[in-house]
Design a protein around this motif. Sequence first.
Motif, PDB file in Angstrom:
ATOM      1  N   LEU A 218     -19.775 -16.458  10.783  1.00  0.00           N
ATOM      2  CA  LEU A 218     -19.002 -15.602  11.681  1.00  0.00           C
ATOM      3  C   LEU A 218     -17.703 -16.287  12.075  1.00  0.00           C
ATOM      4  O   LEU A 218     -17.696 -17.473  12.416  1.00  0.00           O
ATOM      5  CB  LEU A 218     -19.802 -15.298  12.952  1.00  0.00           C
ATOM      6  N   PRO A 219     -16.590 -15.559  12.058  1.00  0.00           N
ATOM      7  CA  PRO A 219     -15.348 -16.125  12.585  1.00  0.00           C
ATOM      8  C   PRO A 219     -15.433 -16.188  14.107  1.00  0.00           C
ATOM      9  O   PRO A 219     -16.117 -15.387  14.742  1.00  0.00           O
ATOM     10  CB  PRO A 219     -14.285 -15.107  12.138  1.00  0.00           C
ATOM     11  N   ARG A 220     -14.748 -17.151  14.696  1.00  0.00           N
ATOM     12  CA  ARG A 220     -14.716 -17.231  16.157  1.00  0.00           C
ATOM     13  C   ARG A 220     -13.605 -16.345  16.705  1.00  0.00           C
ATOM     14  O   ARG A 220     -12.645 -16.015  16.007  1.00  0.00           O
ATOM     15  CB  ARG A 220     -14.509 -18.675  16.604  1.00  0.00           C
ATOM     16  N   LEU A 221     -13.746 -15.965  17.968  1.00  0.00           N
ATOM     17  CA  LEU A 221     -12.690 -15.231  18.638  1.00  0.00           C
ATOM     18  C   LEU A 221     -11.454 -16.107  18.761  1.00  0.00           C
ATOM     19  O   LEU A 221     -11.532 -17.338  18.683  1.00  0.00           O
ATOM     20  CB  LEU A 221     -13.159 -14.799  20.035  1.00  0.00           C
ATOM     21  N   GLU A 222     -10.306 -15.500  18.970  1.00  0.00           N
ATOM     22  CA  GLU A 222      -9.073 -16.267  19.144  1.00  0.00           C
ATOM     23  C   GLU A 222      -9.185 -17.245  20.303  1.00  0.00           C
ATOM     24  O   GLU A 222      -8.573 -18.313  20.294  1.00  0.00           O
ATOM     25  CB  GLU A 222      -7.887 -15.318  19.369  1.00  0.00           C
ATOM     26  N   SER A 223      -9.968 -16.876  21.307  1.00  0.00           N
ATOM     27  CA  SER A 223     -10.155 -17.743  22.472  1.00  0.00           C
ATOM     28  C   SER A 223     -11.153 -18.861  22.211  1.00  0.00           C
ATOM     29  O   SER A 223     -11.373 -19.712  23.076  1.00  0.00           O
ATOM     30  CB  SER A 223     -10.621 -16.905  23.667  1.00  0.00           C
ATOM     31  N   GLY A 224     -11.779 -18.868  21.017  1.00  0.00           N
ATOM     32  CA  GLY A 224     -12.677 -19.950  20.638  1.00  0.00           C
ATOM     33  C   GLY A 224     -14.149 -19.651  20.809  1.00  0.00           C
ATOM     34  O   GLY A 224     -14.998 -20.437  20.372  1.00  0.00           O
ATOM     35  N   GLN A 225     -14.496 -18.517  21.418  1.00  0.00           N
ATOM     36  CA  GLN A 225     -15.894 -18.197  21.644  1.00  0.00           C
ATOM     37  C   GLN A 225     -16.570 -17.614  20.409  1.00  0.00           C
ATOM     38  O   GLN A 225     -15.909 -17.133  19.492  1.00  0.00           O
ATOM     39  CB  GLN A 225     -16.046 -17.200  22.811  1.00  0.00           C
ATOM     40  N   THR A 226     -17.888 -17.678  20.424  1.00  0.00           N
ATOM     41  CA  THR A 226     -18.703 -17.056  19.391  1.00  0.00           C
ATOM     42  C   THR A 226     -19.002 -15.618  19.797  1.00  0.00           C
ATOM     43  O   THR A 226     -19.302 -15.352  20.960  1.00  0.00           O
ATOM     44  CB  THR A 226     -20.023 -17.828  19.209  1.00  0.00           C
TER      45      THR A 226
END
Length: 256
Positions: free
Chosen positions: A197-205
């Motif tokens: 899964l790619p992470r969100l731009e903010s770094g979260q999963t």
Amino acid sequence: MTAKTSFYDIRKGLEDGSVRVAEKVNGEWRVNAAVKEAILDGFRLGTLTDMSEGQFSFFDKDTIPARKFAATDNIRIVPGGSSIRSGAYLAPGVIVMPPSYVNIGAYVGSGTMIDSHVLVGSCAQIGKNVHLSAGTQIGGVLEPVGALPVIIEDNAFVGGNCGIYEGTVVRERAVIATGVIINSSTAVFDAVKGEFLPRLESGQTEIPAGAVVVAGSRPVRHGKGMEQGIHLYCPVIVKYRDDKTSTSIELEDLLR
């Protein structure tokens, strides 16, 4: 208006659900940093006070006592040692099994089950008809003020002894199987799509809507770890929710 008065106004709004730490706007979650700052002010402005009752001793800031409820709130808080902190919102129809703890800034939607030994951490946003199974920990994210809290969307199922931390977003109808741990540095593999899964731009999963996630592992591919056959922990999406999956968690309706 004093800073303490302002905090009390925001605390009241958090408790009645008119104020939230984070809200979904056009499909994306956005943080209200000013609300987080107010919560931090509440700690700073409070005075350590004896809040003991009967044989139980409690000492906390006078600005953030435990919440009191009435039967007319239509919230089941089963006897046995649970505590809901002021500044937390529980919607009508929520069930809290003992012992559990819900911290300030948390929002819990209607029809949600908080099972025994569950922590709903500060500012966590829990949707409608969610099941947080026994022993699950939903992490608190109060600082930094701009950081996304942990979010569990509507109709999600979180199995026993799970840990969801550091602003992880679990989208609607997802199923997190027993013992799964997810934080911002956890690599989650989607076996259906064959990719991480790619992470969100903010770094979260972010766990996708309807995903069924189980605890798994992946092999170390270099160095001594590879030579010794070492594996690293890795949650795996094994499928996306279907009628069979839904049937397996119908215990929710029976419990209500």
